[in-house]
Write a protein that holds these residues in place. Structure first.
Motif, PDB file in Angstrom:
ATOM      1  N   SER A 259       0.853  -1.186   0.000  1.00  0.00           N
ATOM      2  CA  SER A 259       0.000   0.000   0.000  1.00  0.00           C
ATOM      3  C   SER A 259       0.887   1.233   0.000  1.00  0.00           C
ATOM      4  O   SER A 259       1.993   1.211   0.568  1.00  0.00           O
ATOM      5  N   PRO A 260       0.443   2.313  -0.638  1.00  0.00           N
ATOM      6  CA  PRO A 260       1.257   3.541  -0.662  1.00  0.00           C
ATOM      7  C   PRO A 260       1.578   4.056   0.735  1.00  0.00           C
ATOM      8  O   PRO A 260       2.670   4.597   0.967  1.00  0.00           O
ATOM      9  N   GLU A 261       0.647   3.877   1.653  1.00  0.00           N
ATOM     10  CA  GLU A 261       0.823   4.406   3.008  1.00  0.00           C
ATOM     11  C   GLU A 261       1.976   3.724   3.752  1.00  0.00           C
ATOM     12  O   GLU A 261       2.546   4.296   4.685  1.00  0.00           O
ATOM     13  N   ALA A 262       2.312   2.508   3.346  1.00  0.00           N
ATOM     14  CA  ALA A 262       3.359   1.747   4.040  1.00  0.00           C
ATOM     15  C   ALA A 262       4.744   1.958   3.430  1.00  0.00           C
ATOM     16  O   ALA A 262       5.705   1.303   3.832  1.00  0.00           O
ATOM     17  N   ALA A 263       4.870   2.887   2.471  1.00  0.00           N
ATOM     18  CA  ALA A 263       6.171   3.130   1.828  1.00  0.00           C
ATOM     19  C   ALA A 263       7.208   3.555   2.864  1.00  0.00           C
ATOM     20  O   ALA A 263       6.906   4.273   3.817  1.00  0.00           O
ATOM     21  N   SER A 264       8.438   3.121   2.644  1.00  0.00           N
ATOM     22  CA  SER A 264       9.502   3.318   3.636  1.00  0.00           C
ATOM     23  C   SER A 264      10.109   4.710   3.613  1.00  0.00           C
ATOM     24  O   SER A 264      10.810   5.104   4.550  1.00  0.00           O
ATOM     25  N   GLY A 265       9.889   5.450   2.497  1.00  0.00           N
ATOM     26  CA  GLY A 265      10.486   6.776   2.394  1.00  0.00           C
ATOM     27  C   GLY A 265      11.887   6.775   1.830  1.00  0.00           C
ATOM     28  O   GLY A 265      12.645   7.735   2.015  1.00  0.00           O
ATOM     29  N   VAL A 266      12.247   5.705   1.105  1.00  0.00           N
ATOM     30  CA  VAL A 266      13.581   5.621   0.514  1.00  0.00           C
ATOM     31  C   VAL A 266      13.822   6.816  -0.417  1.00  0.00           C
ATOM     32  O   VAL A 266      12.916   7.289  -1.100  1.00  0.00           O
ATOM     33  N   ALA A 267      15.049   7.323  -0.421  1.00  0.00           N
ATOM     34  CA  ALA A 267      15.388   8.534  -1.184  1.00  0.00           C
ATOM     35  C   ALA A 267      15.491   8.250  -2.678  1.00  0.00           C
ATOM     36  O   ALA A 267      15.831   7.134  -3.088  1.00  0.00           O
TER      37      ALA A 267
END
Length: 311
Positions: A259-267
């Motif tokens: 899910s988009p909400e669970a994205a890790s925030g990788v650069a």
């Protein structure tokens, strides 16, 4: 509720077939085709009338067998647009995979042929191999409002380059990656969470969602239903009729994995041509599977030409 119906609630399900009868029965949102699938469609009795009509029209127009294959491919796609509410992918010839200009020209011909048949370009995705040249062709076509599906995608380098080019959709492969690693590592199978093909698509999906990239991620090339269930929630999944039937026959709970909400925030990363070619060179699996896929699609394209020539 079947696993398939649960999957459809969180993922766009695409039929990995060009067979008219299968599409009518399975009722997918989209269809995706390649030379191998068009070759299979030629053996589909439901397509016989269309094939005969197109070959006769090609003969009357004095077309070569190669040109007839091009029109037959579009005719098959046109028939599929009447059966699905979404998009139909149509592949640029594999032997153009390393020629940007020729790929763009061929894509424009495909769109023009669909237009002559009364089908707008917003119903079509142009499929291109995810070579550097194919990705550049997609960038040009996207600039013209022609949406593209970048296929034969096996690596993060390819995924990043496709995103930078503004591709509408990518088709990262699962099963072919798994096949390569099973042979390389001498194993018979993987648990779904450890499957190299599943992990590759999850990583790409996470990168895209972490960076607000709008390109659709469509997992492809599945060997079993466990791989599909391990990617539940992916934007799109293109699935063979055999595996769609298996999912439809199975019940139980299907948890959402992506899910988009669970994205890790990788650069985000930078991917110029030199970086792309270096990373592909360093990735034996991606290099070998991309080359093999192009060769196989080209072989099936040549088989199509031979079959049409015989007809």
């Amino acid at each position: 509720m079947s696993i398939l119906n649960q999957l459809r609630a969180m993922t766009v399900v695409v039929a990995d077939t060009g067979e008219v009868a299968s599409v009518k029965r399975l009722k997918p949102v989209d269809c995706t085709t390649n030379p191998s699938l068009v070759l299979a469609a030629l053996a589909d009795p439901a397509s016989e009338e269309l094939i005969a009509r197109e070959i006769e029209a090609g003969k009357a127009a004095g077309l070569s067998a190669e040109k007839m294959v091009a029109t037959l491919t579009v005719a098959t796609g046109a028939e599929l647009t009447r059966l699905v509410p979404g998009r139909v992918s149509t592949e640029v010839d594999a032997n153009l995979s390393f020629d940007t200009d020729a790929s763009v020209a061929r894509a424009r011909e495909i769109i023009a042929d669909y237009d002559r048949r009364g089908i707008a370009k917003d119903r079509i995705l142009i499929k291109l191999a995810s070579t550097w040249e194919g990705i550049r062709a997609a960038e040009i076509l996207q600039g013209e409002g022609i949406d593209c599906n970048l296929t034969l995608l096996f690596s993060m380098a390819q995924a990043v380059a496709c995103a930078d080019a503004g591709a509408f959709l990518i088709s990262p492969f699962v099963g072919r990656i798994t096949d390569w690693y099973k042979k390389a590592e001498g194993v018979d199978s993987y648990l779904p969470d450890e499957d190299p093909g599943v992990k590759s698509v999850r990583r790409i999906y996470d990168y895209y969602k972490s960076n607000g990239i709008g390109t659709v991620v469509m997992g492809a090339s599945f060997r079993n239903t466990d791989q599909i269930k391990a990617l539940a929630g992916c934007d799109n999944l293109t699935i063979s009729p055999k595996l769609l039937d298996a999912l439809d026959a199975e019940t139980g709970d299907l948890p959402r994995v992506l899910s988009p909400e669970a994205a890790s925030g990788v650069a985000p990363v930078t991917m110029d041509e030199a970086s792309f070619r270096w990373e592909m060179n360093a990735d034996a699996m991606a290099t070998e599977k991309l080359a093999e896929g192009i060769r196989n699609f080209d072989a099936d394209h040549k088989k199509l030409i031979d079959l049409v020539a015989q007809r």
